[in-house]
Design an enzyme around this catalytic site. Structure first.
Site, short mmCIF file in Angstrom:
data_model
loop_
_atom_site.label_atom_id
_atom_site.label_comp_id
_atom_site.label_asym_id
_atom_site.label_seq_id
_atom_site.Cartn_x
_atom_site.Cartn_y
_atom_site.Cartn_z
N GLY A 103 36.29 38.75 44.37
CA GLY A 103 35.86 37.90 43.27
C GLY A 103 34.41 38.18 42.96
CD GLU A 126 36.22 38.78 38.58
OE1 GLU A 126 36.99 37.94 38.05
OE2 GLU A 126 35.38 38.47 39.45
CB ILE A 127 41.58 38.40 38.96
CG1 ILE A 127 43.04 38.48 38.53
CG2 ILE A 127 40.94 37.10 38.50
CD1 ILE A 127 43.93 37.43 39.19
CG ASN A 161 46.11 38.28 42.22
OD1 ASN A 161 45.52 37.72 43.15
ND2 ASN A 161 47.03 37.68 41.48
CB THR A 162 41.90 39.57 46.48
OG1 THR A 162 40.94 40.32 45.74
CG2 THR A 162 41.70 39.83 47.96
CB CYS A 181 29.81 35.31 46.84
SG CYS A 181 29.27 36.50 48.09
CG ASP A 184 38.40 28.05 40.90
OD1 ASP A 184 38.02 26.88 41.12
OD2 ASP A 184 39.12 28.37 39.94
CD GLU A 260 25.58 37.98 38.36
OE1 GLU A 260 26.31 37.88 39.38
OE2 GLU A 260 25.08 39.06 37.99
CD GLU A 261 28.83 30.56 39.64
OE1 GLU A 261 28.45 29.45 40.07
OE2 GLU A 261 29.19 30.73 38.47
#
Length: 285
Positions: A103, A126-127, A161-162, A181, A184, A260-261
């Site tokens: 992610g 990343e999905i 999709n991990t 990291c 969700d 970024e988060e």
């Protein structure tokens, strides 16, 4: 008088322009916007190898492609999807991918890790389509800007999709580090099954991570932090890394501040919760 373009057309034109070989300006996020999260249980029409040995990494890490004389012959049983049956010749790399950022979002951690681990291949998973494209364009520009030093050749991104296909990409014990990291949080109880840390998924991480390897987690949600700690500590193949060792790991500081988060949490003066888990040795029977 020309026809005024709508936002979708502007995004498409911008992304097409970013694919040109002479582009040296960094991509702008506003042209890659989409929903913050994607349902991992949906059918995203993803392409994935049926076995890790059939994954062709050459387009992701072109600087690490092995010489032609060491390349294997086409495997008649190799396919890129369950439906496709055309033989695929897989180009081998001089070394394996060892670090995965699950992610990876807009790629902040990947870019920060590249110079810190110059001899290690790092992959972002990343999905979301547009976000993956942003990271891909970002890495391409950085590679062009650093052609002489060959920096950033060791990082790449893959749409995947991990939760469904992690073992399709990595062999047993291939990874030395996994980063999770600011995933969700899926606050509602009925959504907890979509969390990226669970009893089942932790077994897949234990499969992909070699003994002594580390799974790094960080979140700004106390409940999710407790959930991840609870599930990793309950798993027989992981133990939590002590605080002193954790804070002495340079990757922890990068994880806190490069994403970024993480920067968003910092701006909002929020708290970040970190926990590391070491993959234990396989039991001897």
């Amino acid at each position: 008088m020309g026809v005024k373009k709508n936002k979708k057309q502007k995004r498409e034109d911008y992304r097409a322009a970013m694919k040109q070989d002479d582009v040296l300006t960094m991509p702008r996020k506003k042209f890659y916007r989409q929903r913050a999260h994607a349902n991992p249980f949906s059918d995203h029409q993803l392409v994935y190898p049926p076995h890790p040995d059939q994954m062709d990494w050459s387009t992701l890490y072109p600087a690490y492609v092995a010489p032609e004389e060491s390349q294997p012959e086409a495997n008649p049983s190799a396919t890129t999807t369950e439906e496709e049956e055309t033989p695929v010749k897989v180009k081998k790399l001089t070394q394996d991918v060892e670090v995965a950022d699950i992610g990876c979002g807009f790629g902040g951690l990947l870019i920060a890790l590249a110079p810190v681990m110059p001899q290690t291949l790092v992959l972002g998973l990343e999905i979301r389509v547009s976000v993956t494209q942003f990271v891909e364009d970002r890495i391409k520009v950085l590679r062009r800007q650093n052609e002489e030093s060959r920096a950033y050749q060791n990082v790449s991104v893959l749409r995947a999709n991990t939760m469904k296909f992690l073992p399709n990409f990595f062999r047993q014990g291939q990874l030395s580090k996994i980063f999770i990291c600011f995933p969700d949080p899926h606050f509602k109880a009925r959504k907890h099954k979509q969390r990226i840390v669970s009893t089942t998924l932790n077994s897949e991480y234990a499969y992909a991570v070699r003994p002594g390897g580390i799974v790094y987690t960080i979140t700004d949600v106390p409940d999710l932090h407790g959930w991840m700690v609870q599930h990793f500590e309950a798993h027989p193949m992981f133990e939590r890394v002590g605080v002193e060792e954790q804070e002495g790991d340079p990757c922890v500081e990068i994880m806190r501040n490069a994403t970024e988060e993480g920067k968003k949490v910092e701006r909002n003066k929020g708290e970040k919760f970190v926990a590391l888990f070491r993959r234990l040795e396989d039991p001897v029977f």
